[in-house]
Design a protein around this motif. Sequence first.
Motif, short mmCIF file in Angstrom:
data_model
loop_
_atom_site.label_atom_id
_atom_site.label_comp_id
_atom_site.label_asym_id
_atom_site.label_seq_id
_atom_site.Cartn_x
_atom_site.Cartn_y
_atom_site.Cartn_z
N ARG A 433 -0.69 -10.05 3.32
CA ARG A 433 -1.30 -9.38 4.47
C ARG A 433 -0.68 -8.02 4.78
O ARG A 433 -1.02 -7.40 5.78
N VAL A 434 0.24 -7.56 3.94
CA VAL A 434 0.88 -6.27 4.16
C VAL A 434 -0.19 -5.17 4.09
O VAL A 434 -1.04 -5.17 3.20
N PRO A 435 -0.21 -4.22 5.04
CA PRO A 435 -1.23 -3.17 5.05
C PRO A 435 -1.35 -2.44 3.71
O PRO A 435 -0.34 -2.12 3.07
N ILE A 436 -2.58 -2.17 3.30
CA ILE A 436 -2.82 -1.60 1.99
C ILE A 436 -2.55 -0.09 1.99
O ILE A 436 -2.67 0.57 3.02
N PRO A 437 -2.19 0.47 0.83
CA PRO A 437 -1.87 1.90 0.75
C PRO A 437 -3.10 2.74 0.37
O PRO A 437 -3.82 2.42 -0.57
N TRP A 438 -3.28 3.82 1.09
CA TRP A 438 -4.39 4.74 0.81
C TRP A 438 -3.90 6.04 0.16
O TRP A 438 -4.65 6.70 -0.55
#
Length: 564
Positions: A433-438
């Motif tokens: 659930r770690v925020p995804i990288p953009w």
Amino acid sequence: MTQHLAAPLSGTSDDAPGHRTGWWQDAVIYQVYPRSFADGNGDGMGDLDGVRRRLPYLRELGVDAVWLSPFYASPQADAGYDVADYRAIDPMFGTLLDADALIHDAHALGLRVIVDLVPNHSSDAHDWFRRALREGPGSALRERYHFRPGKGAHGELPPNDWESVFGGAAWTRTTDPDGTPGDWYLHLFAPEQPDFNWDHPAVADEFRSILRFWLDMGVDGFRVDVAHGLVKAPGLPDLGGAGRLRLLGTADGGTPFFDQDGVHAIYRQWRTILDEYPGERIAVAEAWTPTVERTAHYVRPDELHQAFNFQYLATSWESEALREVIEVSLAAMRPVGAPATWVLSNHDVTRHATRFAGPPGVGTQTREPGDRVLGLRRARAATLLMLALPGSAYVYQGEELGLPDVTDLPDEARQDPSYFRADGQDGFRDGCRVPIPWAREGSSYGFGAGGSWLPQPDHWGELSVEAQTGDPASTLELYRAALSVRKEHPGLGGGSAVEWRDAPEGVLIFARTGFVCTVNTTGTAVRIPAPGELLLASGPVDAGNTAPGAEFELPADTTVWWSV
């Protein structure tokens, strides 16, 4: 108070001409976990505005629909699966106006919108439950939940021996308004998630109203959380030593809290409502059942439209096991005219790039990072296999970037409630659930203007959308290419069968109309005849000068698509 409804319809799609021809039959549906997808206001938490801004990315990726995990008003004891108000947006995610704008923009881009529905339990902050506690024993609102007196001389023991999926007893004792110990209430998950009593007509009435509220807002469907858990056996009988609560129930539906036959009357009512609305609105069951055959009960022609295939998700990267679950899944869905579904990752399990990074048999959870290169190679191959199968596929946010699970989160950063309860669900769901990288750089790698609610690894930038866009060897471009081919090729997506071909040990070969898929699940290259012209491969292959029928070297842990 149990309502008796008509028996479910039976038969195949051929028995009901025109039935089951909808968009969901071969749709690719992308799961957005809102708190970890995109942060629109810079507070470190993803929100609806962030999702809305990234919708063009999803359109470009090539998916057909977006499924949004819960965004309702909630104390967030279990990441929003503890709902306090089903008709309100939690301020951390935005407002109803934000939800309306998101739905409108998605539709303008040709994307359907599916929202999560949580009917098994509410939050303990729900008005019904708060009033039930405040009014004390005898309150009519207590009948909408499972309140029971305790056992023992002074009611000091739980009413039965059930345990929570998150660990510990499935019962919590209340305190009466006068300060004395009171009755107990049932919660199959966290204590903050009291289970509804679906034998009470007010509960059924309320959820029919909730369905209509969101359908009127324009959503295209619902993902039904714990769809197998709403109905409990009469009298809430003891397990008699089995004690530990299992997600999968038993083959005959005999587990008293999961996969009871009574749930199907509820879904037949819901199907009537869905069918009243234009635009082919659907419902998808999160139904953990012991067999695919029992899962098929949830998608009979007058019930729900799809059900997650958890048996497939839990299958190891082994050819025999994969072929068996594919055959069983297709066979189980065919008589009820429903599409098979395929999924490799979601917000509750270890990402498949990590799950496949170790030896077979690790199940859906692992705390070990494994061999990251091996895991990604297998994950890419597994994706092309999944997208080649008949039916509908689900993609979990970030898997198109090849994201692994974050296995080294510090204890103080974890928020999964099962992590804090002994002997419960593995408790390491935060890792997926770690925020995804953009973006390659920045305080949260483009997730938002500030930080992120869970810490991101230092290598996250190299896996970002920015870093992978335009790189033909990247996992993101593989997904874009695969989804494009899937839309264009007549042999992909729809249908209900595959034609298996002879293959060496460890290899799967199956054909569909004008198409062949070859999968090597072994750790060594295998020579096979080239079935046709190469369409797409999950990894580097040398088939540029290979004529159909000539020998071709299929690399280890690689899937290749062929046009024939």
